[in-house]
Scaffold this motif. Structure first.
Motif: not given
Lengths: 347, 382
Positions: B279-307
């Motif tokens: 999960s490290k690679k795909v998690g990193g991809e998602y986290a970077k995309l998400y935080e780039a769009k919604f701000g640093a520290g905005s990542l949440s576990s729950f959004g990951g299920h949609m990904w």
């Protein structure tokens, strides 16, 4: 259960009960004067607490935009009414009071170093941007239908509740807020530890109740409210404006609600939708007082707090069931002992 | 009358053209709780849909995202609207368990595959059409019980959402598994998200003197019983579930939740995972995309299920398209079969191995233990 546990639970129950008592008084007041069952009472608790949390964290209170917007709306509605009565001379005052004043306040607050202000000043600012919502909501939502049936007023009240909860999510977000205690720490009395904040809550609640009693006994506005509560038509014949009475009691209700929120924000996390349940428990208290008696409502609210606390110890899964079931025997008792008055006969 | 007659064929022709276009596109219906009490869960899930591609293999994807407002009735309405009016090929729905159950009925009835974003007890025909992204409660419960056993915990008390769907599934999962680990379970105390006090419950738990307590709640409200236990001097280990970890939990809990152990999906602290973790690679991809769009520290576990739902869907759609045309019942059935046969799909929350009997497909790679250390979540091994 040993005595120390019983004491802890009693303390918890009385603390929450004090908040419910304040809300039940506000509910009785609003109902007595305007016949509105004020469902949004709890929203003021959440708004007060979360505005305080925002200010405490150094942000502008998000409700200020609502206060300004509603202020402008009230100014427009009042101006139209004044023009219809051909009283254009009143216009400057109407516009200043409702629209200019909130904007001025907003400008002043913008330049204040909110985070470093003294705690009481932060409280004052939080109240200044939540309490005006009370009279504004009365003017816009209830005054136009002031003569309608209790049922219609209740439906308007439910609508206002939903609007305020939705706006609450928009203003404050889904995350809750918590504020620092008025005074940190506490004292150990015998076997129990009492937080200072608990003492603040019970003390301020008692002081507010005493203050309200004085207000109704001594001040001319308080007497006007009482007169309106006893007989609306009679009060109007004596020159008491029903609109003024309505606005005044909504101001008081908003003040009591927002201040309750500020009181409990240090001991628990408040969410944008927490207020509803707190308000409902105040309502159970008010029902015990028959929506008419202030002392009975306050006692009922304390009883609700205690019942909640003890039932959360004995049967936590059924806590709400137990608290709200209380309303059934009370209603039965009241309908058996009191003369029933039809809504339509009240006018 | 004359005009009406002459327009009619044109209208029919136009609508046929429209329908023809719509049939080639893939329509995915999403229903999440963007507002209401589960907005903390549904908000990031809705945000995540904005990061997902709008075409796959040259085929356009039409995303229809609706708000179910944390209300099972609204969730049922959304599901039937998406299925009957929008004729979706795939439904991704349900931020909370009751809402999944509301959507699962409609999905099974219309034979539309459903990817659920909350754990759920769907069975029979409903199970056949429902695939679940979050790790099963049993899997998570075993993570906690393993840790508890390793640390000599003999008695475990419970405080959580009860009566409530999330609390109930945890109670059942723990009751089913505690014996295996030599642990006695109880007392079981309940509270609600909007409660202003948990004093009664906490006092009762402390007087029962359990070795450890598990708090089953979500987000910031999970910090309330945790703080109350600490404030009243409880010294045993306090466990939290994967509903808890969020910035709000740390903010509200502060010093009081320090030392608490949380079983969670791998996403939240993806950068602390060992490089070998899938999960490290795909998690990193998602986290970077998400935080780039919604701000640093905005990542949440729950959004990951949609990904993860998209990781599953994006592999199944091309397979299903070889068998049938999107917009048809055959395509939906083929899509369901394709999802059911997916193996070793790495998501942000672990690895999925679907099978006819397992529509969740997670294994121990889907959970990590976190500990609150110095106001942050740290991945711990044992």
């Amino acid at each position: 259960m040993d005595s120390s546990v019983a004491l802890v639970l009693a303390q918890d129950g009385i603390t929450n009960g004090a908040i419910y008592a304040l809300l039940s008084l506000a509910l009785v007041l609003v109902f007595a004067v305007t016949r509105v069952i004020f469902i949004p009472q709890g929203e003021f608790v959440a708004y007060g607490a979360l505005s305080m949390a925002a200010i405490n964290a150094g942000f502008l209170p998000p409700t200020m935009w609502l206060v300004v917007t509603l202020g402008i709306a009230v100014a427009i509605v009042d101006s139209v009414a004044a023009l219809r009565e051909e009283a254009a001379a009143r216009l400057p005052m109407i516009i200043f009071k409702n629209a200019v004043l909130p904007i001025l306040a907003l400008v002043v607050v913008r330049y204040l170093p909110l985070k470093s202000l003294a705690y009481p000043l932060q409280v004052a600012i939080a109240l200044a941007f939540v309490v005006p919502l009370g009279p504004q909501i009365y003017r816009l939502a209830f005054q136009p239908v002031a003569e309608a049936t209790v049922l219609l007023l209740l439906i308007v009240s439910v609508a206002v509740h939903f609007v305020l909860v939705g706006l609450g999510l928009y203003f404050f977000g889904a995350e809750g807020g918590r504020t620092p205690a008025f005074t940190d720490g506490g004292i150990t009395l015998g076997a129990t530890y009492i937080q200072f904040q608990t003492l603040w809550i019970v003390g301020i609640a008692a002081a507010l109740i005493a203050g309200l009693a004085l207000f109704f006994e001594r001040s001319i506005y308080g007497k006007a409210l009482r007169a309106t509560a006893i007989n609306r038509t009679g009060a109007r014949l004596m020159g008491i404006s029903a609109d003024l009475a309505g606005k005044l009691c909504f101001t008081l209700a908003a003040l009591v609600g927002a201040f309750s929120g500020i009181l409990i924000a240090p001991i628990t996390t408040i969410y944008y939708d927490t207020g509803f349940l707190i308000g409902l428990k105040g309502f159970v208290g008010a029902i015990i007082g028959g929506l008419a008696s202030y002392p009975l409502a306050a006692a009922g609210a304390i009883l609700v707090g205690l019942l909640e606390s003890y039932s959360s110890f004995y049967a936590s899964a059924y806590k709400e069931v137990i608290v709200f079931t209380l309303i059934i025997p009370v209603l039965l008792w009241q309908s058996l002992t009191k003369h029933h008055v039809e809504d339509e006969d009240e006018h | 009358m004359k005009i009406k007659l002459s327009i009619k064929p044109l209208v029919i022709a136009l609508s046929l053209i429209g329908a023809g276009n719509a049939l080639a596109d893939i329509t995915i219906g999403v229903s999440v709780s963007a507002t209401g009490s589960a907005a903390v869960l549904g908000g990031p899930q809705k945000n995540t849909t904005e990061l997902l591609p709008t075409s796959i293999g040259g085929e356009k994807i039409i995303w229809i995202v609706l708000d179910e407002a944390t209300d099972p009735t609204a969730a049922a309405k959304n599901a039937s609207k998406l299925i009957n009016e929008n004729k979706v090929d795939l439904l991704i729905a349900g931020s909370i368990t009751p809402n999944v159950m509301a959507a699962a009925g409609a999905a099974a009835e219309s034979k539309t595959p459903l990817i659920a974003l909350a754990p759920n007890p769907a069975d029979g025909e409903k199970f056949k059409w429902t695939f679940t992204m979050p790790q099963g409660i049993g899997l998570m419960a075993e993570g906690i019980l393993e840790h508890a056993k390793a640390h000599n915990v003999k008695t475990l008390a419970f405080i959580g959402y009860h009566p409530d769907a999330y609390g109930e599934v945890w109670i059942k999962a723990l009751q089913a598994n505690v014996a295996k680990y030599g642990i006695t379970f109880g007392p079981i105390e309940g509270f609600a998200r909007t409660d202003t006090s948990v004093t009664g419950q906490v006092v009762k738990i402390i007087s029962a003197k359990p070795d450890a307590v598990i708090v089953v709640a979500s987000g910031a409200p999970a910090a309330m019983p945790h703080s109350a236990l600490t404030e009243r001097g409880y010294k045993g280990q306090i466990y939290q579930t994967h509903g808890a970890p969020s910035p709000a939990f740390l903010k509200i809990g502060g010093k009081n939740v320090e030392g608490g152990i949380i079983v969670a999906g791998p996403l939240i602290e993806w950068d602390q995972l060992p490089d070998s973790h899938p999960s490290k690679k795909v998690g990193g991809e998602y986290a970077k995309l998400y935080e780039a769009k919604f701000g640093a520290g905005s990542l949440s576990s729950f959004g990951g299920h949609m990904w993860d739902a998209w990781q599953i869907a994006s592999r199944a759609i091309p397979v299903a398209k070889k068998k049938a045309k999107p917009g048809t019942a055959e395509f939906r059935a083929a899509l369901r079969d394709a999802i059911e046969s997916e193996k070793e799909v790495a998501g942000v929350h672990g690895v999925f191995n679907m099978s006819p009997t397992n529509h969740n497909g997670h294994d121990a790679r889907g959970r990590v233990l976190l500990q609150v250390q110095n106001g942050a979540f740290k991945v711990i091994s044992k």
